[in-house]
Design an enzyme around this catalytic site. Structure first.
Site, mmCIF file in Angstrom:
data_model
loop_
_atom_site.group_PDB
_atom_site.id
_atom_site.type_symbol
_atom_site.label_atom_id
_atom_site.label_comp_id
_atom_site.label_asym_id
_atom_site.label_seq_id
_atom_site.Cartn_x
_atom_site.Cartn_y
_atom_site.Cartn_z
ATOM 1 N N PHE B 121 0.861 -1.184 0.000
ATOM 2 C CA PHE B 121 0.000 0.000 0.000
ATOM 3 C C PHE B 121 0.890 1.225 0.000
ATOM 4 C CE2 PHE B 121 -4.576 0.979 1.256
ATOM 5 C CZ PHE B 121 -5.134 0.023 0.446
ATOM 6 N N GLN B 234 -7.977 14.332 4.217
ATOM 7 C CA GLN B 234 -7.400 13.501 3.158
ATOM 8 C C GLN B 234 -8.355 13.384 1.982
ATOM 9 O OE1 GLN B 234 -6.617 9.015 3.642
ATOM 10 N NE2 GLN B 234 -4.608 9.932 3.399
ATOM 11 N N HIS B 236 -8.727 11.302 -1.065
ATOM 12 C CA HIS B 236 -8.198 10.061 -1.627
ATOM 13 C C HIS B 236 -8.069 10.255 -3.130
ATOM 14 C CE1 HIS B 236 -7.884 5.840 -2.719
ATOM 15 N NE2 HIS B 236 -7.817 5.506 -1.439
ATOM 16 N N LEU B 250 -15.450 5.275 -3.441
ATOM 17 C CA LEU B 250 -14.034 4.948 -3.402
ATOM 18 C C LEU B 250 -13.602 3.817 -4.330
ATOM 19 C CD1 LEU B 250 -11.622 5.960 -1.611
ATOM 20 C CD2 LEU B 250 -11.750 3.706 -0.592
ATOM 21 N N GLU B 253 -7.110 1.746 -2.931
ATOM 22 C CA GLU B 253 -5.695 1.825 -3.253
ATOM 23 C C GLU B 253 -5.131 0.438 -3.566
ATOM 24 O OE1 GLU B 253 -3.771 4.597 -0.673
ATOM 25 O OE2 GLU B 253 -1.924 3.448 -0.681
ATOM 26 N N ARG B 309 -1.019 9.580 -0.453
ATOM 27 C CA ARG B 309 -2.286 9.986 -1.079
ATOM 28 C C ARG B 309 -2.348 11.474 -1.401
ATOM 29 N NH1 ARG B 309 -6.458 6.278 2.496
ATOM 30 N NH2 ARG B 309 -5.900 4.350 1.407
ATOM 31 N N HIS B 380 -12.128 11.920 1.873
ATOM 32 C CA HIS B 380 -12.113 10.556 2.376
ATOM 33 C C HIS B 380 -11.960 10.453 3.881
ATOM 34 C CE1 HIS B 380 -11.577 6.302 2.081
ATOM 35 N NE2 HIS B 380 -10.350 6.326 2.544
ATOM 36 N N ARG B 415 -2.578 10.595 6.381
ATOM 37 C CA ARG B 415 -2.668 9.215 6.854
ATOM 38 C C ARG B 415 -2.241 8.250 5.756
ATOM 39 N NH1 ARG B 415 -6.582 4.959 6.433
ATOM 40 N NH2 ARG B 415 -7.980 6.271 5.216
#
Ligand SMILES: Cc1cc2nc3c(=O)[nH]c(=O)nc-3n(C[C@H](O)[C@H](O)[C@H](O)COP(=O)(O)OP(=O)(O)OC[C@H]3O[C@@H](n4cnc5c(N)ncnc54)[C@H](O)[C@@H]3O)c2cc1C
Ligand code: SF4
Ligand code: SF4
Ligand code: FES
Lengths: 249, 602
Positions: B121, B234, B236, B250, B253, B309, B380, B415
């Site tokens: 990730f 955040q 995304h 969404l 990722e 991100r 997000h 994050r």
């Protein structure tokens, strides 16, 4: 933008009527969008459950043109918009208001299933060695998003109201996940028959037909459980054998 | 006087996502009376939507991984604004709490030798995310739910808390209503844990549901607790952009973790064009190396699609702005290309990303095993939130605890993916434990009946015939926040937003609810709106004082990082006269050992 007519069931405690509303239909729109559009504009108090809008949470179950569906996964382009589209709450459960029903039975039914009870860890760090092929089936059952559409269509509940005797397909596949869990050591056969009422299921497969997660509820879950129940009760040798070698299917 | 039902607990937990459930399990195992409330049904909280996985340095796939690497990755990702003690505890304890889920029945995907499988990730040096296909959150919430229901915890579903009550400076309870019938409820509780999630419904394009109205943030703020880092939202990088009705949903990722690549309208992998200094040593130099990384070559560096991100989102915005976007204003995300590398690519994609396959097929008529997806940034997650003590998760108000997305500190300015689910477990457990302990050593606080009556009257105000439609006020807020305090920010626009918020507060004062108190979403939205406005104001005011760009906060009028701003958190606090104050306070300092780890891992 083109519009379509939606006939939404409005009312409380089972008393109510269809109410007609127009909604603008844009490309790719789903039925839940139409319902929320109507709510935001002319019916602020229209009761409806939703969360993810992507078929992941199982909140938005309803009957669209009589078919049990997730509203967020029902594309307007897949239904006939020349006629008014009817949207009603699930019928097997008591109605609270509009599209919202009292689904507490499903939560209570799950409490009738004994919790997971694993064998002692295999490894010193408290973990187990489990191979992918041992959990493929269990993972299928774990895809369940608890939309309760299967419970809604099962005739044992919907027509015959056997809520006290039978836990329904959703909770049976929860039972199946536990029974086929490679680490679980609980003997679940007696409960399946006596507390969970698996015998009431006569394999009509209506549950499988509506499952938005395409879980083969009957073929992969209920039928193997029924076989176990039959073996366990009528074939003590098989039962003993399974106890001795563990329960890896 | 309104009729109010009263319930007594030692620990009241507000929220039944991963953090709330984990806290409830821990608190009840300490033998105290625990109640949990949530706005939706059990099992439907945001946690259920999480896809990619939970980060824990178990080292099953790459044994070079350990807590020190995870700690350094988290701090780097957060651009060093993180609370270092939280980042350390998180990295150390995540393996244990993740494995514990297995003891409660979770079925994680497995490695060939029968261990929990871990995937790549963004921002994580080694494959670190324990997962179940792309429905990890479902497995997590179901495991906690099915374990929790047998622990003697009381669950109150579809119940919304609107106010926290205090006595002599400490928490004494909470007030709310049951959504089904609209009756009021008073919880008398020695300790309260907030686990209410985020604020994303303040934005027009978002992956978040109706529940994310920042209730916990606002409840804590009004109870006198500090909020920190509220400017860090955040976005995304990959949300769906087409068709319009699914905009914002969404795209995990995990698609990039499995080898998915981002391209522009010219077919160029634009992420190779802009690799930040902080990550240069860890990023692949060409597509071939990137592919080797995702297929497990330990000598390869990760592809630039797996940069953090904030950075990926801004690169996408740039491509679109400069005219190289996809037809519907995003860019392309392609996983189907791996056909040229893998013989059974189609099945592989369906097995690894089943819900993405399903989601695109059903909602966008796109077969991701054959064609590229169109994606763009979506709101997000909020890194900011309630300021807590790292060990106990107690806020600045005695007896009030917070865990999960509504708490702040672990993630700093940005994050890393997968660090939320593990955050919920690590700090949910800590909060539950500390709240039970607190309850054990304190007696119940007094409840001020006048305060309860006033809150009940306030909650009923929308029925007095106001003429503003709550959904329309909410919509105005969302489009304003999206355009004025979004991914790219600037002073004048944010000032405009502050003025705009003032106007929205005035409209809010006139919102009305039709119908009666039974399951009435218009009424519920009217009540949620106040929290959304409070949080939006906190976001805008915090963003105005941080005159630099860092992580999730990007300003075109201050593009670079400011070393002075690297030393402070932004703090939001309610003044005695009820107004919102914003200040900057020094970060929690790093220990020598922590600093050393970071230097080692540079
Ligand atoms: C689509 C999506 C995918 C994601 N994927 C990942 C991933 O792969 N990995 C990862 O680490 N993170 C992921 N995240 C982020 C992560 O899922 C969330 O940050 C996390 O689940 C939040 O958990 P929580 O327990 O803090 O809150 P939630 O799970 O959001 O729970 C909040 C709870 O609080 C309740 N609540 C709120 N307000 C009130 C009130 N006033 N009164 C009573 N109850 C209230 C709600 O009803 C709910 O039960 C994803 C998020 C989304 C939206
Ligand atoms: S197959 Fe069994 S459980 Fe499923 S709908 Fe038919 S009777 Fe009900
Ligand atoms: S088994 Fe399928 S239909 Fe039944 S509750 Fe689960 S997801 Fe819904
Ligand atoms: S809203 Fe989650 S399944 Fe429809």
């Amino acid at each position: 933008m083109p519009t379509a007519t939606f006939k939404i069931w409005r009312g409380q405690g089972g008393v109510g009527a269809f109410e007609e509303h127009e909604a603008e239909v844009s490309e790719g729109m789903v039925v839940l969008d139409a319902v929320l559009q109507i709510q935001a504009s002319e019916a602020n108090d229209l009761a409806v459950r939703w969360n993810c809008k992507a078929g992941k949470c199982g909140s938005c179950s309803a009957e669209v043109n009589g078919k049990p569906r997730l509203m967020c996964m029902t594309r307007c382009s897949d239904i006939d918009l020349t006629e008014p589209v009817t949207v009603e709450p699930m019928k097997a459960f008591p109605q609270i208001k509009d599209l919202v029903t009292d689904v507490s039975y499903n939560y209570e039914a799950k409490l009738r299933v004994k919790p997971f009870n694993p064998r002692p860890p295999d490894n010193e760090d408290g973990t187990w060695t489990v191979y992918q092929e041992d959990i493929d089936r269990g993972q299928e059952f774990r895809k369940c998003i608890e939309c309760f559409l299967c419970q809604n269509v099962c005739h044992v509940l919907r027509e015959h109201q056997k809520f006290d005797e039978f836990i329904g397909p959703r909770v049976l596949i929860h039972s199946a996940y536990l029974a086929m869990h490679p680490l679980d050591v609980e003997d679940r056969t007696r409960d399946l028959k006596e507390d969970q009422g698996i015998g009431y299921c006569n394999i009509t497969k209506c549950c499988t037909a509506v499952c938005p997660e395409s879980i083969k509820i009957t073929d992969n879950g209920i039928i193997p459980l029924k076989e176990r129940v039959a073996d366990g009760f009528y074939d003590p040798v098989a039962k003993l054998f399974r106890r001795l070698v563990g329960k890896s299917r | 006087m309104a009729e109010v039902r009263t319930l007594d607990y030692d620990v009241l937990i507000i929220g039944a996502g991963g953090a709330g459930l984990r806290a409830a399990i821990e608190a009840s195992s300490a033998g105290v009376r625990v109640g949990v409330v949530c706005k939706s049904l059990l099992g439907k909280a945001h946690t259920v939507m999480a896809e990619g996985g939970m980060a824990a340095a178990i080292g099953n796939v790459d044994d070079r991984d350990n807590w020190r690497v995870h700690f350094a990755d988290t701090m780097r990702g957060g651009q060093y604004l993180n609370n270092p003690r939280m980042a350390e505890l998180h990295a150390k304890e995540a393996p244990e709490v993740v494995k514990q889920l297995e003891a409660w029945g979770a079925l994680f995907d497995r490695t060939k030798d029968g261990k929990i499988l871990q995937r790549n990730f963004g921002g994580h040096k080694y494959p670190r995310l324990a997962h179940v296909g792309d429905r990890t959150g479902l497995e997590m919430i179901r495991t906690l739910q099915d374990h929790g229901i047998h622990q003697g915890i009381d669950f109150h579903m579809e119940c919304t808390v609107t106010k926290l009550l205090k006595s002599a400076g400490s928490i004494s309870g909470a007030f709310g209503y049951f959504r089904e019938r609209g009756q009021f409820v008073l919880f008398r509780s020695k300790a309260v844990v907030l686990a209410t999630g985020g604020v994303g419904k303040a934005y027009a394009i978002t992956s978040n549901s109706w529940e994310y109205t920042g209730d916990g943030h606002a409840l804590a703020y009004h109870a006198g607790a500090d909020l920190i880092d509220m400017e860090f939202i955040q976005f995304h990088p990959t949300g769906m952009v087409w068709p319009p009705s699914v905009r914002g949903i969404l795209v995990t990722e995990g698609v990039r973790g499995e080898g998915g690549v981002l391209t522009n309208s010219e077919g160029r992998r634009f992420m190779f064009d802009d690799i930040p200094e902080l990550y240069r040593n860890q990023t692949a130099t060409d597509p071939e190396e990137g592919w080797r990384y995702v297929t497990g070559d330990k000598n390869a560096n990760r592809p630039p699609e797996l940069l953090t991100r904030d950075h990926v989102a801004r690169c996408i915005v740039r491509e679109v702005k400069e005219g190289r976007g996809s037809p519907h204003g995003g860019v392309f995300l392609d996983i189907s290309w791996i056909k040229s590398k893998l013989p059974n690519a189609e099945d592989h994609i369906k097995k690894k990303l089943p819900s993405m396959y399903h989601q695109f097929k059903e909602l966008a008529d796109v077969d991701i095993t054959k064609e590229a997806m169109e994606v763009g940034p979506t709101c997000h997650y909020i890194m900011g939130g309630i300021r807590v003590n790292a060990e106990t998760q107690m806020s600045t108000v005695p007896g009030l605890f917070a865990a999960g997305e509504c708490a702040a500190g672990l993630h700093g300015a940005n994050r890393l993916g997968g660090n939320s689910l593990s955050d919920l477990l690590v700090f949910g457990r800590r909060a539950g434990h500390a709240a039970a302990e607190y309850a054990g050593s304190h007696s119940p606080g007094a409840i001020d009946q006048a305060e309860v009556d006033a809150e009940a009257a306030k909650a009923l105000k929308p029925f007095d015939g106001g003429d503003e439609n709550p959904f329309q006020v909410q919509k105005s807020l969302q489009s304003m926040m999206q355009s004025l305090v979004g991914i790219v920010r600037t002073e004048s626009e944010m000032q405009e937003a502050v003025v705009g918020l003032g106007e929205l507060w005035q409209r809010y004062a006139k919102v009305g609810a039709d119908g009666n108190r039974e399951f009435n979403p218009g009424w519920h939205t009217a009540l949620d709106l106040a929290n959304q406005l409070t949080c939006s104001e906190a976001i805008a005011r915090s963003a105005l004082v941080r005159k630099e760009s860092r992580g999730g906060h990007f300003r075109i009028d201050f593009e670079g990082k400011d070393p002075e701003q690297a030393k402070v958190n932004t703090v939001i606090r309610q003044a005695a006269d009820g107004s919102m104050t914003v200040s900057q306070e020094p970060l929690v300092p790093m220990t020598d050992e922590q600093r050393q780890i970071i230097d080692e891992m540079k």
